[in-house]
Scaffold this motif. Structure first.
Motif, PDB file in Angstrom:
ATOM      1  N   UNK A  93      20.331  59.225  54.656  1.00  0.00           N
ATOM      2  CA  UNK A  93      20.369  59.853  53.331  1.00  0.00           C
ATOM      3  C   UNK A  93      19.986  58.907  52.202  1.00  0.00           C
ATOM      4  N   UNK A  94      20.061  57.598  52.448  1.00  0.00           N
ATOM      5  CA  UNK A  94      19.804  56.623  51.391  1.00  0.00           C
ATOM      6  C   UNK A  94      21.014  56.333  50.539  1.00  0.00           C
ATOM      7  N   UNK A  95      22.076  57.141  50.651  1.00  0.00           N
ATOM      8  CA  UNK A  95      23.267  56.956  49.819  1.00  0.00           C
ATOM      9  C   UNK A  95      23.934  55.615  50.098  1.00  0.00           C
ATOM     10  N   UNK A  96      24.554  55.070  49.058  1.00  0.00           N
ATOM     11  CA  UNK A  96      25.385  53.878  49.188  1.00  0.00           C
ATOM     12  C   UNK A  96      26.843  54.306  49.286  1.00  0.00           C
ATOM     13  N   UNK A  97      27.649  53.496  49.976  1.00  0.00           N
ATOM     14  CA  UNK A  97      29.071  53.765  50.107  1.00  0.00           C
ATOM     15  C   UNK A  97      29.823  52.482  49.771  1.00  0.00           C
ATOM     16  N   UNK A  98      30.848  52.614  48.919  1.00  0.00           N
ATOM     17  CA  UNK A  98      31.583  51.446  48.430  1.00  0.00           C
ATOM     18  C   UNK A  98      33.069  51.641  48.694  1.00  0.00           C
ATOM     19  N   UNK A  99      33.700  50.605  49.256  1.00  0.00           N
ATOM     20  CA  UNK A  99      35.149  50.639  49.479  1.00  0.00           C
ATOM     21  C   UNK A  99      35.875  50.028  48.288  1.00  0.00           C
ATOM     22  N   UNK A 100      37.155  50.403  48.154  1.00  0.00           N
ATOM     23  CA  UNK A 100      37.928  49.819  47.052  1.00  0.00           C
ATOM     24  C   UNK A 100      39.401  49.748  47.406  1.00  0.00           C
ATOM     25  N   UNK A 101      40.039  48.716  46.895  1.00  0.00           N
ATOM     26  CA  UNK A 101      41.491  48.531  47.018  1.00  0.00           C
ATOM     27  C   UNK A 101      41.876  47.537  45.935  1.00  0.00           C
ATOM     28  N   UNK A 102      42.481  48.024  44.877  1.00  0.00           N
ATOM     29  CA  UNK A 102      42.745  47.154  43.723  1.00  0.00           C
ATOM     30  C   UNK A 102      44.136  46.530  43.811  1.00  0.00           C
ATOM     31  N   UNK A 103      44.154  45.216  43.645  1.00  0.00           N
ATOM     32  CA  UNK A 103      45.423  44.503  43.578  1.00  0.00           C
ATOM     33  C   UNK A 103      46.019  44.196  44.932  1.00  0.00           C
ATOM     34  N   UNK A 104      47.271  43.745  44.901  1.00  0.00           N
ATOM     35  CA  UNK A 104      48.010  43.394  46.113  1.00  0.00           C
ATOM     36  C   UNK A 104      48.833  44.592  46.596  1.00  0.00           C
ATOM     37  N   UNK A 105      49.218  44.583  47.875  1.00  0.00           N
ATOM     38  CA  UNK A 105      50.035  45.689  48.394  1.00  0.00           C
ATOM     39  C   UNK A 105      51.346  45.807  47.621  1.00  0.00           C
TER      40      UNK A 105
END
Length: 649
Positions: A70-82
């Protein structure tokens, strides 16, 4: 890393130069090593330039991947500490860098009593186009998850939602890579807080909705013996991953042992170890070099591994022969190289630096640093990058902007909410524009120009390109632009590509294709310039590309062969009024087509164009003859006339 097909190598030619073009009207031409030696970073190489676009992404970015389908980009995220309460998985447009879609992640219980809530946050990522899935590592929760590529809905994973609150499938999983040929997923384990020999885990990518996936294999990586000194040993912490889908070989490097490993699934996941030199290991602590990311280029037969270099040895990039594993060359790219990928078509290696947020470009052919790119507004935390669709895409964790996000989770209630927080950025880096010429170049002839990478500064529009011949040597007899040395103007499409037919000067000094001085055959150059012809002013990227052109002489048509009369035609019949005269065809030096014209006293008789003629009263006492014209394609025509006869009563 993102799964990539094998490519045919292409060369990039160009020259960075200042522009001074101003459009006049709207006229457009529509056919237009035992010991490796580190390279010296001496500024941008003349042949290369880059278009850089930085846009706001999502909060807490970690890694990026691309779909080849598809050409799409995929980005993961997790902000900060648990516990992580701001996290998502985003789908991003590769052209505009706009976030198209975000996922609602699964929620996990948190706290000793399980009354709080957190996201099953995403970190490492790889796209499985064969099964239309996206695989992610849930580093903070020691899990691996699979999402539907289109809907971004959770599909399967290692976490058993019906099981205990705390589960450890993999100790601090970092990266994931997919072998789409063999339907395998490989995951590295950073093993935070404990030594473990199960450092790479293998899963089947053929998963069902809701499945709790189990490993196919756990690849043991024993401690490195006698390292850093004799009698000591160092446990493995695997980091980056890349794969050669043609062979199935998997490559990973190690944060602590200063090695990279090659895993062969065809040999029951047999593993071979190869040392990465660390000049400071004698004085620095284990883990000072910190190899963190790896990439391969089977076309060039090279392996690239980068280091965060927190010790004495400041070598950022080590390059090895993919077959012999000999060290070929090294480079210093910055204080903390965290991610690497390679443009296999252009032989460009991109290195992201976590310390200062920059991306350094290394020319693998020349073995030299050619440019360090500092994205606008980004001064730290370049966390990951990939090469896809001819561009490099980097995600940072700099938090350069602030805004509201709708993928926050209330820790106490477990309800999704909107929250103001810092947001990171995505940077797209497109290499220098490329141009090729096809066709036979002759004075007054035409050639075809093809280009790619000709983007405006925004990266969303095509450049407007001026074409000069031998720089300012020739000026147009009829100028297209304020600068008369602009021979042609070409408009690139929105995707930065163009195909244009270019008319070359005709060798004269006047007319639409004339120049001063007159253009002639020999060695010439075409210089393609952008930056001054696209409106509004300043919106285009300044660049200059030079293409060599060998021009032949203007073809001279061969002199036509001559038709010759070898025997004159002759008249027969009575020369009297009412009688018919006939002519022979005569003889010629080749086969010809003959046309007839009867003459009266040397002047054409209207309508008398056949081999026979009946004399009329008008012909009485006149001299009658017939002129024959012989023709043949490619030959010069010839004529022959019979002797005249006088017509009697």
């Amino acid at each position: 890393m993102t799964a990539r097909p094998q490519h045919t190598r292409r060369r990039t030619a160009g020259l960075v130069a200042a522009l001074g073009l101003v459009a006049a009207g709207s006229a457009t031409v529509a056919a237009q090593a035992d010991e490796a030696t580190p390279p010296t970073a001496s500024g941008p190489r003349a042949e290369l330039a880059f278009t850089t676009t930085t846009k706001t992404g999502i909060a807490g970015q970690y890694q990026i991947a691309a779909s080849q389908d598809t050409g799409d980009l995929f980005v993961t995220s997790a902000q900060g500490r648990p516990p992580i309460t701001v996290a998502t998985l985003a789908k991003v447009d590769p052209n505009t860098l706009e976030v198209k879609q975000t996922a609602t992640l699964p929620k996990l219980k948190h706290g000793t009593d399980g009354l709080q809530h957190k996201w099953l946050s995403t970190h490492g990522i790889y796209v499985d186009d064969t099964h239309d899935n996206v695989w992610v590592t849930n580093t903070r929760d020691n899990q691996v998850s699979v999402f539907d590529r289109e809907s971004l809905e959770y599909k399967a994973g290692t976490y058993d939602f019906a099981g205990a609150q705390t589960q450890v499938a993999i100790n601090h999983p970092r990266e994931v890579v997919i072998d789409e040929v063999r339907n395998l997923a490989y995951v590295t384990a950073a093993n935070r807080g404990a030594a473990s020999e199960a450092s790479v885990t293998v899963y089947s990518t053929d998963v069902d909705q809701g499945e709790v996936i189990e490993p196919l294999a756990e690849i043991a990586i024993p401690n490195r013996a006698d390292y850093p000194t004799a009698g000591e040993s160092t446990y493995a912490v695997t980091m980056g991953l890349d794969i050669d889908e043609a062979t199935g070989l998997v490559y990973t490097n190690d944060f602590r042992t200063d090695e990279y490993y090659v895993i062969d699934p065809a040999a029951n996941y047999a593993l071979t170890r190869h040392a990465i030199p660390n000049a400071g290991i004698g004085t620095d602590a284990v883990g000072s070099l910190q190899p963190s990311s790896i990439a391969i280029d089977p076309d060039s037969n090279e392996l690239y591994t980068v280091n965060q270099t927190q010790g004495t040895d400041k070598t950022s990039l080590h390059v090895f022969d993919l077959t012999t594993h000999a060290l070929k060359w090294t480079a210093e790219t910055g204080p903390r190289a965290l991610a690497v990928d390679v443009d296999r078509e252009r032989d460009l290696v991109y290195v992201a630096d976590f310390s200062n947020g920059s991306v350094t470009v290394v020319d693998a052919r020349e073995q030299e640093v050619v440019e360090t790119i500092q994205p606008e507004g980004i001064t730290k935390s370049a966390n990951h990058l990939i090469v896809a669709n001819g561009s490099a895409y980097m995600v940072d964790k700099a938090g350069a902007t602030t805004g509201n996000v709708d993928y926050a989770l209330n820790l106490d209630t477990g309800v999704s909410e909107t929250r103001e927080t810092t947001i990171d950025s995505i940077t797209k880096i497109t290499p220098a524009a490329e141009t090729t010429v096809t066709g036979t170049a002759v004075v007054g002839g035409k050639v075809t120009l093809k280009g790619e990478g000709w983007f405006s500064k925004s990266g969303l529009a095509g450049s407007r390109i001026g074409v000069k011949i031998d720089d300012n040597t020739f000026t147009r007899a009829e100028p297209l632009a304020e600068n008369p040395s602009v021979w042609a103007i070409v408009q690139a499409d929105a995707d930065g590509t163009f195909t244009a037919e270019l008319q070359l000067p005709d060798g004269t000094t006047t007319g639409a294709n004339g120049t001063t001085p007159a253009f002639g055959p020999g060695q010439h150059t075409l210089r393609l310039l952008s930056g001054g012809l696209l409106l509004p002013a300043g919106s285009d990227t300044g660049r200059s590309i030079v293409v060599d052109l060998t021009v032949g002489a203007k073809p001279v048509a061969p002199a036509p062969k001559l038709i010759k009369n070898t025997k004159k035609p002759a008249l027969s019949g009575k020369a009297k009024v009412g009688k018919v005269l006939k002519t022979t065809k005569g003889s010629w030096n080749t086969t010809v087509t003959v046309k007839y014209q009867w003459l009266r006293n040397g002047k054409a008789i209207k309508g008398a164009t056949k081999a026979k003629y009946k004399a009329t009263k008008k012909d009485r006492n006149k001299r009658i003859s017939v002129k024959l014209t012989a023709t043949k394609s490619g030959w010069k025509s010839a004529t022959a006339t019979t002797k005249a006869v006088k017509i009697k009563k």
